[in-house]
Design an enzyme around this catalytic site. Structure first.
Site, short mmCIF file in Angstrom:
data_model
loop_
_atom_site.label_atom_id
_atom_site.label_comp_id
_atom_site.label_asym_id
_atom_site.label_seq_id
_atom_site.Cartn_x
_atom_site.Cartn_y
_atom_site.Cartn_z
N CYS A 193 -10.99 2.73 0.21
CA CYS A 193 -9.58 3.06 0.42
C CYS A 193 -9.19 2.33 1.69
O CYS A 193 -9.91 2.41 2.70
CB CYS A 193 -9.41 4.57 0.60
SG CYS A 193 -7.74 5.03 1.14
N THR A 194 -8.07 1.61 1.65
CA THR A 194 -7.73 0.77 2.80
C THR A 194 -7.33 1.60 4.03
O THR A 194 -7.26 1.06 5.13
CB THR A 194 -6.59 -0.21 2.43
OG1 THR A 194 -5.53 0.53 1.81
CG2 THR A 194 -7.11 -1.28 1.49
N HIS A 195 -7.10 2.89 3.85
CA HIS A 195 -6.84 3.74 5.02
C HIS A 195 -8.11 4.02 5.83
O HIS A 195 -8.05 4.27 7.02
CB HIS A 195 -6.28 5.10 4.59
CG HIS A 195 -4.81 5.12 4.30
ND1 HIS A 195 -4.27 4.56 3.17
CD2 HIS A 195 -3.77 5.66 4.99
CE1 HIS A 195 -2.96 4.76 3.16
NE2 HIS A 195 -2.63 5.42 4.26
N GLU A 249 -2.61 9.10 8.23
CA GLU A 249 -1.15 9.02 8.34
C GLU A 249 -0.64 9.88 9.50
O GLU A 249 0.38 9.60 10.10
CB GLU A 249 -0.49 9.44 7.02
CG GLU A 249 -0.71 8.46 5.87
CD GLU A 249 0.07 7.14 6.00
OE1 GLU A 249 1.17 7.15 6.58
OE2 GLU A 249 -0.44 6.10 5.52
N CYS A 265 -4.30 -1.52 -1.95
CA CYS A 265 -4.46 -0.09 -2.22
C CYS A 265 -5.48 0.06 -3.34
O CYS A 265 -5.23 -0.33 -4.48
CB CYS A 265 -3.11 0.49 -2.66
SG CYS A 265 -3.21 2.21 -3.14
N ASN A 266 -6.63 0.62 -2.99
CA ASN A 266 -7.69 0.79 -3.99
C ASN A 266 -7.25 1.69 -5.14
O ASN A 266 -7.63 1.49 -6.29
CB ASN A 266 -8.93 1.41 -3.34
CG ASN A 266 -9.66 0.45 -2.44
OD1 ASN A 266 -10.61 -0.19 -2.85
ND2 ASN A 266 -9.20 0.32 -1.21
N ASP A 291 0.88 -1.18 0.00
CA ASP A 291 0.00 0.00 0.00
C ASP A 291 0.92 1.22 0.00
O ASP A 291 2.13 1.11 0.19
CB ASP A 291 -0.90 0.00 1.25
CG ASP A 291 -1.79 1.23 1.31
OD1 ASP A 291 -2.38 1.60 0.27
OD2 ASP A 291 -1.90 1.86 2.38
N SER A 292 0.30 2.39 -0.14
CA SER A 292 1.10 3.61 -0.10
C SER A 292 1.54 3.95 1.33
O SER A 292 2.45 4.75 1.51
CB SER A 292 0.27 4.77 -0.65
OG SER A 292 -0.91 4.90 0.12
N1 DGL Z 1 -4.75 3.12 0.92
C1 DGL Z 1 -4.86 3.55 -0.40
C2 DGL Z 1 -6.10 3.19 -1.11
O1 DGL Z 1 -6.67 2.17 -0.75
C3 DGL Z 1 -4.04 4.67 -0.89
C4 DGL Z 1 -4.33 6.01 -0.41
C5 DGL Z 1 -3.40 7.05 -0.97
O2 DGL Z 1 -2.18 6.85 -0.94
O3 DGL Z 1 -3.90 8.07 -1.42
O4 DGL Z 1 -6.56 3.86 -1.99
#
Ligand code: DGL
Length: 269
Positions: free
Chosen positions: A186-188, A152, A73-74, A10-11
């Site tokens: 989004c996984t965040h 974050e 990461c979506n 992921d990011s």
């Molecule tokens: N966690 C990520 C996702 O699922 C990335 C979010 C990002 O870096 O903008 O999209």
């Protein structure tokens, strides 16, 4: 049986929502996690840049003797899956189909909300996944670009006034649309689920893309007899591209376990 590790990237912190579920479902598996914390967020970048970063992330994981790769990461899944699948000769999981299936199964009124990064929402990947399941579904989408930086930075507790204000603003139109199911695309975002749930109300079911996909990965590895029989198995290594300290602190809090000694800093470019 296959004793190689499962690679996940992921990011940043977001893919840990997937790791948490995989640790619970597959405690005997080795995991290798890459969080590209030096370049997060991906979601506000161009398609070309996201594809480039995703390629570097995947290349790094592929060097770690993995049997499968999970793109947690979506944002990457919305725009770069074709490139990744073409480049690697191993099963690669994306995090969009499983939550779309779960949301379609859950909704009673056919109104599904999707929140994600700007890149994910722009790609309409969720809209096509959902309308492929049923053309009768009404899909309402909203980009929430400030959510990833909030996560974050650790602005995630239910009483964090800034995060609550941001959520109220972003979610207003989805509330008005009377959705009964909301995909956290989004996984965040599951780290903000207390706030999101408070804003949306308890009648709206939140669907977590990482958790749904972890269940699919666990099921398929088992069905294909690809689980590890190593004894003891179940080690995890974390790699990040920026400071170890911030990631270790937040990840340890989220996973309820001290991961301090297991994090290494790497360079991808
Ligand atoms: N966690 C990520 C996702 O699922 C990335 C979010 C990002 O870096 O903008 O999209």
């Amino acid at each position: 049986m296959d004793n190689r590790a499962i690679g996940i990237f992921d990011s940043g912190l977001g893919g840990l929502t997937m790791v948490k579920k995989l640790l619970e479902l597959l405690p005997n598996e080795d995991l290798v996690y890459l969080g590209d914390t030096g370049r997060v967020p991906y979601g506000s970048r161009s398609v070309e840049t996201i594809i480039k970063y995703a390629g570097q992330d995947a290349e790094f994981l592929a060097l770690h003797n993995i049997k499968t790769m999970v793109v947690a990461c979506n944002t990457v899944c919305s725009v770069a899956m074709d490139e990744l699948i073409y480049a690697y000769d191993m099963p690669i999981y994306e995090v969009i189909t499983a939550p779309a299936v779960a949301a379609a199964k859950h909704t009673k009124n056919g109104k599904i909300g999707v929140i994600g990064t700007a890149a994910t929402i722009r790609s309409e990947a969720y809209k096509s996944a959902l309308t492929k399941i049923s053309e009768d579904l009404e899909v309402y989408m909203t980009a929430c670009p400030l959510f990833v930086p909030l996560v974050e930075e650790g602005f995630v507790s239910a009483d964090n006034e800034i995060a609550v204000k941001v959520a109220e603003q972003y979610l207003k139109t989805l509330k008005e649309a009377n959705i009964d199911t909301l995909i956290l695309g989004c996984t965040h975002y599951p780290l903000l689920s207390d706030i999101i749930s408070n804003v949306m109300g308890e009648t709206v079911k939140l669907i977590d893309s990482g958790t749904e996909t972890a269940q699919l990965v666990a099921r398929e590895l088992q069905q294909q007899n690809l689980l590890s029989d190593a004894n003891p198995g179940g080690g995890i290594k974390y790699f990040v591209t920026d400071s170890i300290e911030g990631f270790s602190y937040r990840a340890s809090r989220f996973l309820h376990s001290d991961i301090g000694g297991k994090v290494q800093k790497v360079t991808l470019e």
